[in-house]
Enzyme design. Structure first.
Site, short mmCIF file in Angstrom:
data_model
loop_
_atom_site.label_atom_id
_atom_site.label_comp_id
_atom_site.label_asym_id
_atom_site.label_seq_id
_atom_site.Cartn_x
_atom_site.Cartn_y
_atom_site.Cartn_z
N LYS A 1 27.76 47.28 42.30
CA LYS A 1 27.39 46.61 41.05
C LYS A 1 26.26 45.62 41.30
O LYS A 1 25.32 45.52 40.49
CB LYS A 1 28.62 45.92 40.44
CG LYS A 1 29.62 46.93 39.88
CD LYS A 1 30.98 46.35 39.52
CE LYS A 1 31.93 47.48 39.14
NZ LYS A 1 33.30 47.03 38.86
N GLN B 1 36.85 41.82 39.36
CA GLN B 1 37.21 43.12 39.92
C GLN B 1 38.73 43.26 40.02
O GLN B 1 39.40 42.40 40.58
CB GLN B 1 36.55 43.27 41.30
CG GLN B 1 36.67 44.64 41.92
CD GLN B 1 35.93 45.73 41.13
OE1 GLN B 1 34.80 45.53 40.71
NE2 GLN B 1 36.57 46.86 40.92
N ASP C 1 33.18 44.39 30.55
CA ASP C 1 34.07 45.51 30.86
C ASP C 1 34.79 46.01 29.60
O ASP C 1 35.42 47.06 29.62
CB ASP C 1 35.15 45.06 31.87
CG ASP C 1 34.75 45.33 33.31
OD1 ASP C 1 33.99 46.28 33.53
OD2 ASP C 1 35.23 44.60 34.20
#
Ligand code: NAP
Length: 282
Positions: free
Chosen positions: A51, A95, A118
């Site tokens: 990422k 994460q 997200d």
């Protein structure tokens, strides 16, 4: 049979994001993504590095917050609140999975819905349900983008998703439904799974079990999308689909690696760009 090239499609998406980022930078806006990693799970480490690399490629600022596994809930939430308040951070991602003892839902809900790139916050999830959203979850949205780029029409197709996680399976079903697919979502309690999957025109496997989908579960000419990221008996990365066994029965299939994974990251870049634009009215 066509192997869907997720690397190629994701490169195009990132190119587009990079172009738009240049225009934003000319207005003094640099999209910023904060990535929080708690603990030292090696798979999470790899995802976070990918990422960060993608942020560099498209010209974003990325900031990594690496916290020890014994971080308390309060410390983690305080970091999220701090990032919510920072103008130079447009997207926040934590994460998952988090180490035991930390409450993932509380962390997701603490992230400002405007910075929830997200699309896991319940406010964003609800908006997706009614089809009025700013952000889509990265993996299902990346899959839809791949289908579009290969001119695979979902309208009226029999779509079967194996897996019902909040991150992949459920939103995947919703996005296919938005494009007029007839959707069935299967899970570990599903009876006669093989019977259901072998009627699928489009089959999405998001199970987390290496090579679970075999050729007798597939309809001739099906489009097969493999979300899985597993290790096989030799420690090699593999999907939820037994690619070698299944590939000749499909019209289209995604490989692992090089299929869904790169699209997930490219969509994260798209979402972060959108967050920067929304937050700056640009
Ligand atoms: P998850 O939360 O563990 O969900 C797995 C789903 O599979 C559950 O709904 C489970 O059913 C179902 N399942 C398990 N065994 C089954 C069986 N024998 N028959 C039918 N259904 C079964 O996993 P996830 O987060 O959705 O991830 C799935 C996979 O995708 C993992 O390999 C993950 O690493 C990968 N992934 C990849 C990306 C990417 O970018 N490529 C992104 C996210 C995830 P129940 O609900 O009944 O337990």
């Amino acid at each position: 049979m066509t192997i869907i090239d997720g690397k190629k499609v994701s490169a195009l998406v990132k190119e587009q994001v990079a172009e738009e980022t240049k225009l934003l930078k000319a207005k003094g806006i640099i999209p910023g993504l904060a990535v929080i990693l708690v603990g030292d799970d090696p798979a999470s480490r790899v995802y976070v590095n990918n990422k960060k690399k993608a942020c560099e490629e498209v010209g974003f600022k990325s900031e990594e917050f690496k916290l020890p596994a014994d971080t308390t809930q309060e410390e983690l939430l305080n970091l999220v609140y701090e990032l919510n308040d920072r103008n130079d951070i447009n997207g926040i991602l934590c994460q998952l999975p988090l180490p035991k003892g930390l409450d993932e839902n509380a962390v997701i809900e603490a992230i400002s819905p405007l910075k929830d790139v997200d699309a896991f916050h319940k406010q964003n999830v609800g908006r997706i349900m009614i089809g009025d959203y700013d952000f889509l979850p990265c993996t299902p949205a990346g899959i839809m983008e791949m289908l579009h780029s290969y001119d695979i029409d979902v309208d009226g197709k029999n779509c079967v998703v194996i897996g019902r996680s909040n991150i992949v399976g459920k939103p995947m079903g919703m996005l296919l439904l938005h494009e007029n697919g007839t959707v069935t979502i299967c899970h570990s309690h599903t009876k006669n799974l093989k019977e259901i999957t072998s009627k699928a025109d489009i089959l999405v496997a998001a199970i987390g079990v290496a090579k679970f989908v075999k050729s007798d579960m597939i309809k001739d000419g099906a489009v097969v999308i493999d979300v899985g990221m597993n290790r096989d008996e030799n420690g090699k990365l593999c999907g939820d689909v037994d690619f070698e066994e299944v590939k000749d029965k499909c019209s289209f299939i995604t490989p692992v690696p090089g299929g869904v994974g790169p699209m997930t990251i490219a969509t994260l870049m798209k979402n972060t760009l959108k967050a920067a634009k929304l937050q700056n009215n640009a």
